[in-house]
Design a protein around this motif. Sequence first.
Motif, mmCIF file in Angstrom:
data_model
loop_
_atom_site.group_PDB
_atom_site.id
_atom_site.type_symbol
_atom_site.label_atom_id
_atom_site.label_comp_id
_atom_site.label_asym_id
_atom_site.label_seq_id
_atom_site.Cartn_x
_atom_site.Cartn_y
_atom_site.Cartn_z
ATOM 1 N N ASP A 205 44.701 29.248 31.999
ATOM 2 C CA ASP A 205 44.852 30.836 32.022
ATOM 3 C C ASP A 205 44.139 31.418 33.321
ATOM 4 O O ASP A 205 43.708 32.583 33.275
ATOM 5 C CB ASP A 205 44.214 31.613 30.800
ATOM 6 C CG ASP A 205 42.886 30.991 30.362
ATOM 7 O OD1 ASP A 205 41.692 31.014 31.187
ATOM 8 O OD2 ASP A 205 42.555 30.471 29.332
ATOM 9 N N ASP A 206 43.877 30.572 34.275
ATOM 10 C CA ASP A 206 43.401 31.051 35.651
ATOM 11 C C ASP A 206 44.400 31.737 36.428
ATOM 12 O O ASP A 206 45.574 31.473 36.133
ATOM 13 C CB ASP A 206 43.007 29.675 36.558
ATOM 14 C CG ASP A 206 44.143 28.856 36.941
ATOM 15 O OD1 ASP A 206 44.431 28.789 37.943
ATOM 16 O OD2 ASP A 206 44.619 28.169 35.884
ATOM 17 N N VAL A 207 44.013 32.568 37.347
ATOM 18 C CA VAL A 207 45.146 33.608 38.096
ATOM 19 C C VAL A 207 44.678 33.080 39.756
ATOM 20 O O VAL A 207 43.726 32.577 40.045
ATOM 21 C CB VAL A 207 45.133 35.101 37.794
ATOM 22 C CG1 VAL A 207 45.331 35.145 36.288
ATOM 23 C CG2 VAL A 207 43.521 35.386 37.929
ATOM 24 N N PHE A 208 45.583 33.764 40.433
ATOM 25 C CA PHE A 208 45.554 33.474 41.942
ATOM 26 C C PHE A 208 44.895 34.541 42.500
ATOM 27 O O PHE A 208 44.048 34.269 43.554
ATOM 28 C CB PHE A 208 47.063 33.470 42.451
ATOM 29 C CG PHE A 208 47.016 33.247 43.975
ATOM 30 C CD1 PHE A 208 46.936 32.175 44.506
ATOM 31 C CD2 PHE A 208 47.628 34.456 44.902
ATOM 32 C CE1 PHE A 208 47.086 31.867 45.839
ATOM 33 C CE2 PHE A 208 47.518 34.345 46.042
ATOM 34 C CZ PHE A 208 47.334 33.029 46.635
ATOM 35 N N ALA A 209 44.829 35.681 42.119
ATOM 36 C CA ALA A 209 44.164 36.834 42.731
ATOM 37 C C ALA A 209 43.898 37.842 41.594
ATOM 38 O O ALA A 209 44.748 38.307 40.820
ATOM 39 C CB ALA A 209 44.984 37.440 43.664
ATOM 40 N N SER A 210 42.717 38.598 41.861
ATOM 41 C CA SER A 210 42.418 39.798 40.936
ATOM 42 C C SER A 210 42.337 41.177 41.906
ATOM 43 O O SER A 210 41.430 41.068 42.953
ATOM 44 C CB SER A 210 40.898 39.488 40.254
ATOM 45 O OG SER A 210 41.103 38.496 39.153
ATOM 46 N N VAL A 211 42.954 41.989 41.225
ATOM 47 C CA VAL A 211 42.640 43.506 41.880
ATOM 48 C C VAL A 211 42.155 44.262 41.143
ATOM 49 O O VAL A 211 42.666 44.458 39.825
ATOM 50 C CB VAL A 211 44.233 43.766 42.314
ATOM 51 C CG1 VAL A 211 44.264 45.371 42.735
ATOM 52 C CG2 VAL A 211 44.954 42.863 43.087
ATOM 53 N N CYS A 212 40.845 44.643 41.135
ATOM 54 C CA CYS A 212 40.015 45.486 40.661
ATOM 55 C C CYS A 212 39.588 46.749 41.018
ATOM 56 O O CYS A 212 38.944 46.731 42.159
ATOM 57 C CB CYS A 212 38.800 44.552 40.389
ATOM 58 S SG CYS A 212 38.809 42.878 39.723
ATOM 59 N N PHE A 213 40.144 47.810 40.504
ATOM 60 C CA PHE A 213 39.706 49.220 41.140
ATOM 61 C C PHE A 213 38.634 49.641 40.116
ATOM 62 O O PHE A 213 38.727 49.807 38.620
ATOM 63 C CB PHE A 213 40.963 50.096 40.698
ATOM 64 C CG PHE A 213 41.978 49.862 42.096
ATOM 65 C CD1 PHE A 213 41.915 50.465 43.228
ATOM 66 C CD2 PHE A 213 43.086 48.988 41.534
ATOM 67 C CE1 PHE A 213 42.787 50.387 44.007
ATOM 68 C CE2 PHE A 213 44.136 48.898 42.844
ATOM 69 C CZ PHE A 213 43.991 49.625 43.993
ATOM 70 N N CYS A 214 37.501 50.073 40.641
ATOM 71 C CA CYS A 214 36.351 50.631 39.885
ATOM 72 C C CYS A 214 36.017 50.124 38.722
ATOM 73 O O CYS A 214 36.100 50.659 37.459
ATOM 74 C CB CYS A 214 36.570 52.148 39.667
ATOM 75 S SG CYS A 214 38.097 52.634 39.011
ATOM 76 N N PRO A 215 35.731 48.553 38.670
ATOM 77 C CA PRO A 215 35.474 47.899 37.382
ATOM 78 C C PRO A 215 34.213 48.358 36.682
ATOM 79 O O PRO A 215 32.977 48.318 37.375
ATOM 80 C CB PRO A 215 35.542 46.556 37.897
ATOM 81 C CG PRO A 215 35.019 46.533 39.298
ATOM 82 C CD PRO A 215 35.606 47.828 39.917
ATOM 83 N N ILE A 216 34.319 48.766 35.497
ATOM 84 C CA ILE A 216 33.322 49.112 34.770
ATOM 85 C C ILE A 216 32.737 47.812 34.175
ATOM 86 O O ILE A 216 33.153 47.288 32.965
ATOM 87 C CB ILE A 216 33.385 50.024 33.581
ATOM 88 C CG1 ILE A 216 34.199 51.378 34.216
ATOM 89 C CG2 ILE A 216 32.340 50.322 32.717
ATOM 90 C CD1 ILE A 216 33.196 52.136 35.156
ATOM 91 N N THR A 217 31.874 46.904 34.912
ATOM 92 C CA THR A 217 31.599 45.626 34.349
ATOM 93 C C THR A 217 29.930 45.639 34.576
ATOM 94 O O THR A 217 29.226 46.313 34.549
ATOM 95 C CB THR A 217 32.431 44.539 35.329
ATOM 96 O OG1 THR A 217 32.089 43.324 34.539
ATOM 97 C CG2 THR A 217 31.582 44.361 36.685
ATOM 98 N N ASP A 218 29.610 44.165 34.125
ATOM 99 C CA ASP A 218 28.253 43.739 34.308
ATOM 100 C C ASP A 218 27.270 44.837 33.275
ATOM 101 O O ASP A 218 26.400 45.335 33.721
ATOM 102 C CB ASP A 218 27.570 43.764 35.592
ATOM 103 C CG ASP A 218 26.210 42.938 35.580
ATOM 104 O OD1 ASP A 218 25.948 42.494 34.526
ATOM 105 O OD2 ASP A 218 25.600 43.054 36.763
ATOM 106 N N LEU A 219 28.006 44.951 32.019
ATOM 107 C CA LEU A 219 27.435 45.939 31.173
ATOM 108 C C LEU A 219 25.810 45.698 30.934
ATOM 109 O O LEU A 219 25.327 46.699 30.549
ATOM 110 C CB LEU A 219 28.326 46.046 29.768
ATOM 111 C CG LEU A 219 29.750 46.457 30.073
ATOM 112 C CD1 LEU A 219 30.638 46.423 28.846
ATOM 113 C CD2 LEU A 219 29.796 47.690 30.622
#
Length: 496
Positions: A205-219
């Motif tokens: 389930d790995d991917v080649f690239a991640s496109v992340c716009f304004c990620p609400i993460t590291d909560l």
Amino acid sequence: MKRKSILALLGAACMVSAQAKPQAPLKFDASKSAKSSLTMPDGRIVHYTAYTKQYFVSQVEDSTYQYLNVFVPEGATEQTPIFVRTYIGGYMESTAGYPQAADASGRALAEGYVLVIPGSRGRRSTVKQGKQTLYTGRAPKGLLDLKAAIRYLRHFDRELPGDTEKIIIDGTSAGGAMSALVGATGNHPAYAPLLKAMGAADERDDVFASVCFCPITDLEHADMAYEWLYGGTASRQALPEVQRQLTEELAAQYPAYLNSLGLARPDGRALTADNYRDYIKELLIESAQAAKDAGANIADTLGFSFSAEVAFQAPINGGVGQPPAPAGLPFAPRGMRRGAPQQGEYITGLDLEKYLNYVVTTQPLKGVPAFDSYQVDGAEASGENGLFGDARGSDANFTPWAAGKTGAKLSAELLERVRLMNPMGFIGDAQATNAPYWYLRHGARDRDTAFPIVINLAAQLRKHGRAVDFKLPWNRPHSGDYALNELFAWLKAITR
């Protein structure tokens, strides 16, 4: 409780709900296909074949969301990259939809990519079991659905065009966080028992690239970051004393976390709590300068300072070039241009506190705490508190600090779910296959989470050798799928 025991409990919980609705074995139904077309904003018509409602797990808990739609443009081959667009927002449920001409889904089709739009459960999705309402999408189930969708694409690689070694995932806000999670946690064994219980394909389930716009993460650290950045603004200082104290407590915790990360700037210099604000200023100046070079008017009222205007003015109508007339002169001497001084070509500095106060004027700040707010000083639950609630629909604190304010203690099971929803700890983990390519964007006036959240994500990725294209785009609020020419030029370069 040991981690293996925690994972066993999580897996058992998934298995119980899955056994309530046994489904047919995992399959690809080619009969669910139709020819269609999409008219792009420039008038181009893109023809494609749609394969819809393909369930990506064999043990379907929520039939409204646990399937994907695939759109194959004319001319696609086994070498065509696959673009996965998730429409998750607010960590809520997301239906598998159809391509939209105005966003990255339509653009991907027009560029010839195989487009996949997966559904996923979210914090408000429910099913009925008898008289009982069960919440199906509490963490980490939405992420598990996306992972299962990636596995499904690999499982049926022969049935569908597209290169499963060139899978790109794109998302915005909580969807940007999910995109980061998919990119960071590929093939990690912590998720394996949960995916097996769902009946996900036994694939990567790995991917080649991640496109992340304004990620609400590291909560876990988002509240600290928010108050550390915005605590000095006028709006925070105007809060009642009790809330100001909460702001100060949270802000005081953040420097130790920043220093614990061991991050660096792109040039290799250490990035610490002592120089972090200077780095934010550099990124914002870079953003504003790029906009100014493209013709934008950058007001000095925002906190920026500028170089003096160039001394030499180009000759006009055969006249001799001269500097502009000094400000305040009642007349312009012969050969000099009358008027007030103009901004110089270069931005030379930034008053960060002044700029942050400007950001707050464009949209009010979130409450205190911004994310883990449930019952802290009587505050209502945030969407993130719902994300970590249970199947009965409860809300839950997810940081030790907030839980302590309510007199509670976080369970080992909840702490494990929180860990599974943070990409930061999986970047560089030897058991995870991180995406090699990352496109990160967070608007220069986006206050939905603090700038350090995405800055840290970019720095953590660079630290572990991932290729990162990161910017704070000028004057962008909380939004995604913008500057598509730039995005798809980057995608073309990495997939070439």
